[in-house]
Every structure is written in C-alpha cells, then in structure tokens.
Design a protein around this motif. Structure first.
Motif, short mmCIF file in Angstrom:
data_model
loop_
_atom_site.label_atom_id
_atom_site.label_comp_id
_atom_site.label_asym_id
_atom_site.label_seq_id
_atom_site.Cartn_x
_atom_site.Cartn_y
_atom_site.Cartn_z
N LEU A 60 -33.09 28.33 16.84
CA LEU A 60 -33.47 27.75 18.13
C LEU A 60 -32.38 28.07 19.16
O LEU A 60 -31.19 28.05 18.82
CB LEU A 60 -33.65 26.23 18.02
CG LEU A 60 -35.05 25.74 17.62
CD1 LEU A 60 -35.34 26.07 16.18
CD2 LEU A 60 -35.18 24.24 17.84
N THR A 61 -32.79 28.33 20.38
CA THR A 61 -31.79 28.64 21.42
C THR A 61 -31.08 27.35 21.84
O THR A 61 -31.62 26.25 21.65
CB THR A 61 -32.47 29.25 22.65
OG1 THR A 61 -33.45 28.34 23.10
CG2 THR A 61 -33.09 30.60 22.33
N LYS B 114 -32.99 24.98 24.13
CA LYS B 114 -34.08 24.30 23.40
C LYS B 114 -33.51 23.21 22.49
O LYS B 114 -34.08 22.11 22.41
CB LYS B 114 -34.86 25.33 22.58
CG LYS B 114 -36.01 24.72 21.83
CD LYS B 114 -37.21 25.58 21.79
CE LYS B 114 -38.40 24.76 21.34
NZ LYS B 114 -39.63 25.48 21.39
N ARG C 161 -34.55 19.37 22.72
CA ARG C 161 -35.32 18.77 21.63
C ARG C 161 -34.47 17.92 20.68
O ARG C 161 -34.98 16.98 20.08
CB ARG C 161 -36.00 19.87 20.81
CG ARG C 161 -36.96 20.72 21.59
CD ARG C 161 -38.28 20.02 21.77
NE ARG C 161 -39.08 20.05 20.56
CZ ARG C 161 -40.17 19.32 20.41
NH1 ARG C 161 -40.57 18.52 21.36
NH2 ARG C 161 -40.87 19.39 19.30
#
Lengths: 259, 256
Positions: A164-165, A168, A172
């Motif tokens: 995941l970046t 993000k 999240r």
C-alpha cells in the motif's frame, strides 16, 4: 433515556424557535427602556442601551460558538495534515515542522495571541487569525507524535509490506487511529477557545460593536455590576455552561473511543 | 530471483548482520534457521525495506536482477511479487477495518480487480468461512487471523513468500496443516523464504537450509549436507533436535 433525550431536545428546539421568531432585534437600542426588568417582550430584561439581553445572548452564542468551532476545525485540519505529512507520508518535512512548532510552543500562547491581535488590529478576522496562528502548533505536535506511534504498529507495517502506498496507509490505517484522540482534544479546545474569544472581546480586541459577544457583554455590564448584576451574570453563565458542555462532550468522546 | 549480496547491518559500531549473501531461485524453499537474536528477522526486514532509520546497511538486495531500494516504486513489488506472512499475526490487521476491507485494499493497491472466486477458493483451502470476511479482526480467533495472513500473502500469487516464524504460536497439528498448505502452494508457483528456529521443521520441508548465528550465515546446504556438517553450531542444533540425531529417523520425519 434515549426517548427522554429526544423529548428534551424537541422542547428546546421549539423554545428556541419561538424565541427567535418573537424576540426583539438584538441591535435596536431604546434608551427609554434601559436596564428594564424581565418581561414578556424582553425575557431577560434590557441592557444599558435598552437592547434585549436574551436576543443578544443568543446571537452572541452563535457568534462565539461558531467562531470557536471554525477556529478549532481549521487548526485541527492544519495540524492533522502537517502532523501526518511530517510524521509519516513525507518525513523530510519533519525537521522543519518540528522546529517551527517548537519555536511557537515556547511562547505563552495567550500572550502571543493578544500581541498578534493587537498588532493586526481589533476585528473578528484578527481574532480568528491570532488564535489560529497559536493553535495549529499544538495539533501538529499532537498528531505528529500520535502518527509516529501508530506508524510502528503491526497493521501499518503489514500494510507497507502488502504494497500500500504511504498516503493510502495514512488514510486507511493511521488517521482512523489518530482521529479519536484529535476529536477529544478538539472538544476540550472548544471550551478553551470560547474562553479565549470572550477574553479578547472583554479587553476590546475581539468581536467589535454592535455585534454582541459574551465577553463583550460582560465588559459592558461590569459598570452596572452593583446595580444590575444580571447584565454580567447571564453572559457569564452562558460561558460557564458552554465550557462545561465542551468538557462533558470530551469526557463522553473519551469513553466512546475508549482512549 | 532474490539475491542478497554481502549485506551488513550496523547499529552505531555494533555489527548486527555480517556479510550475508544468499540466493533464492524459482520454486525453491529456503529455510533460515537460528536461535533468537541471530539476525533472521533483521534479514527479513532488510529484504522488506523495513529497517529502522537508526540502522545502517551496506551491500545490495536484488529482485529479478534489479536492486531493491527504499523508493516509492518498490511498493509494486511488495504484496504483489513478494508476499509476507508476519510473526505477529494478531496485530497485523487494523482493528477498525473488516477483513474484506484489508483484502480490497490489497487488490486496489496493485490495480487489480477484486477476485471473489480466488478469495473463495483460498478461503476454502485454509478452512475459513465466507462470513468471516465481514468481521473485524477483534472478532476473530488467533488461528483465523493467521489464516487470513496466509490469504493476504498469497492472494496476488506472489513469486516469493517470506514466512517469519509463523508456526511458533501454533499447536503441532495446526502448524503442520499450515506448513503443508504452504508447501502445496509453493510447489505450484512460488518460492519460499521460511524463517524458523526449528531445525527439524527446516529439514522436513526445505530444499536449502541456511544456519545463522550472531548475524552471520555459519552453514548452508541441503539436508544431507547439514546432517554431515562439521560446523560446531550446526552440530549443536542437531543435538538439540533429538529426532534428527540419526539419519534413518530423519527419513522417517521426511516421509511422515
């Protein structure tokens, strides 16, 4: 309990609606009716210029609570953005942000805000700007620290390993854990900022006449403290109740989020 | 496929990992064995580019002949080409996201469409019912969370899976189930870097075993090589695993 809550809220809503539609204009002066006792026309009486105290209290409440909510929202948003960026997403910002916040935090915030408001000149805009300029640093520091703590948690590391970046992961995994803490501090700060706005208005650096503000109303009423103490009592009561409300909201949020 | 070339890691003057080199080929099961504190997890962290900023590393790590760097484009490798099954599976999920949200995030991060059929197939293989997808991590047992870790690590069919002491907290039967399932899956498509302190487990499943001690690889080879190894540390590990003392008993373990 929930049912009673809705009944009370409903009654309050209709009471406020009735008062707003039937109350006197908060700006209209009537020197023939100055310092009047409470009556059907003036629920809490009139002030030294014959203005309706109740309508001025309501309008002042809207201005004070509205301004403080806006200040808290803006400063918290800046703090969350800068804290998250410097603590997780873009760590190169960290030294700059930390140094700026450190440099601001060493000054006593109220004194700094008064100086800023004095330099900028007495107006609502100066008041908002002065308080915002001192408040964003505490949110940035708080969020930065919380983000650093969160970024070492297993689920954040797992998210990184899953590809995941960083933005993000911040959205999240990090911010949902940080936001409850920020909300609690925001609710506490709401009371502090209300007090600060009232203090500024009391010394003449905040909301300017003819707009009513609780601190300004206390300042106007203090000359009649002996003969007509209610001029000071009502706005002071409003400030106290609102601050108690913000403290209770903060306690409820703390319990709700189990922080 | 994965090549580590003379990797050393220091913390100040203290050398934590010393001149480590290894290669993992396609469909190969490599096991990293060593006592606690020998540097196994540190090596895994360096492969995953998760070393703390306080540590300095020298040497290189290559993935398909390209050096892995702590750059943003490496995001596409992790999760998609390299899957990771963490040791701490209970804390590997965000408590405020459902399991389904975790899986959706993984697919979305690698621009892949949410593949419901593949998820169902893997869930059935690891004995997870579909309704668990919509639960939060706090509502699942440790075993279920671990199986979700396996699912996340394998759902995008990575070429290499790194498993960091994943059977430590499991009972022997579940540990065996998990290992067998991984072995079956690795056989199909992927390679495995299996980190363990259990030499018996390594002997049973691995094609190639690396023995680590004090941040160095002190011995390496296949089962036969390790059984006849003259390295004193490997000898002591073999002694500590009674079932491996005799070669015939090892064969019993392997064919079990």
């Amino acid at each position: 309990m929930k049912k009673h809550f809705f009944i009370i809220c409903g009654c309050l809503f209709f009471a406020v609606l009735y008062a707003i539609t039937s109350m006197a204009d908060p700006f209209v002066t009537d020197v023939t009716n100055r310092l009047a006792e409470p009556s059907q026309q003036n629920l809490l009486g009139t002030d030294h210029l014959g203005r309706d105290i109740f309508s001025r209290l309501l309008l002042a409440g809207g201005i004070t609570v509205g301004l403080s909510t806006a200040i808290v929202l803006v400063t918290a948003t800046i703090g969350v953005l800068l804290g998250t960026m410097s603590g997780f997403v873009y760590r190169r910002l960290e030294p700059i942000v930390t140094k700026v916040t450190d440099a601001t935090i060493i000054f006593p915030d109220t004194v700094l805000a008064i100086v800023l408001a004095g330099v900028l000149g007495p107006s609502i805009q100066s008041l908002v700007l002065a308080i915002s300029l001192i408040k964003w640093t505490s949110y940035t520091r708080l969020v930065h620290t919380l983000v650093l703590q969160e970024s070492t948690k297993g689920h954040v590391l797992a998210a990184r390993v899953n590809g995941l970046t960083k933005p993000k992961i911040a959205l999240r995994h990090v911010l949902p854990a940080v936001c409850p803490h920020v909300l609690v501090v925001m609710s506490l700060d709401l009371g502090k900022v209300i007090l600060l706005i009232s203090a500024f208005s009391f010394i003449g650096l905040g909301v300017q006449l003819p707009f009513p503000e609780w601190g300004g109303m206390i300042s106007e009423g203090r000359h009649y403290l002996v003969t007509n103490p209610m001029l000071v009592f009502w706005p002071a009561l409003c400030i106290v109740l609102t601050i108690i409300g913000s403290t209770r909201l903060s306690a409820k949020l703390t319990r709700h989020f189990q922080i | 496929m994965l090549l580590i070339d003379h990797l050393s890691i220091k913390q100040g003057e203290r050398l934590l990992l010393q001149d480590v080199s290894l290669a993992i080929e396609r469909n190969e099961w490599v096991c990293l064995v060593g006592a606690s504190g020998s540097g196994k997890s540190l090596l895994v962290k360096s492969i995953l580019q998760m070393l703390p900023a306080t540590l300095q590393s020298t040497g290189s790590i290559f993935w398909n002949d390209q050096e892995i760097e702590a750059a943003s484009n490496t995001c596409s490798i992790y999760g998609c080409e390299i899957g990771y099954i963490p040791q701490q599976y209970t804390t590997s999920f965000a408590p405020f996201l459902t399991m389904d949200a975790h899986i959706r995030d993984l697919f979305a991060s690698h621009d892949q469409a949410y593949d419901e059929d593949r998820i169902r197939a893997i869930m059935a293989e690891v004995h997870l019912s579909e309704e668990l997808l919509y639960r939060y991590p706090g509502e699942l047992s440790g075993g279920q969370l671990q199986r979700f870790c396996l699912l996340l690590a394998s759902i995008l069919q990575p070429k290499l899976i790194i498993a960091d002491e994943i059977t430590n907290a499991l009972d022997v039967l579940t540990a065996r189930q998990v290992t067998e399932w991984l072995k079956a899956m690795i056989g199909q498509t992927s390679s495995m870097l299996w980190v363990s302190h259990d030499l018996a487990e390594a002997m049973t499943y691995a094609d190639h075993i690396l023995v680590m001690k004090d941040g160095r690889i002190v011995d390496a080879g296949d089962r036969e090589h390790l059984l006849t190894s003259t390295d004193p540390y490997t000898q002591s590990l073999l002694q500590a695993a009674p079932v491996l003392k005799r070669k015939d008993r090892l064969e019993h373990v392997i064919t079990r």
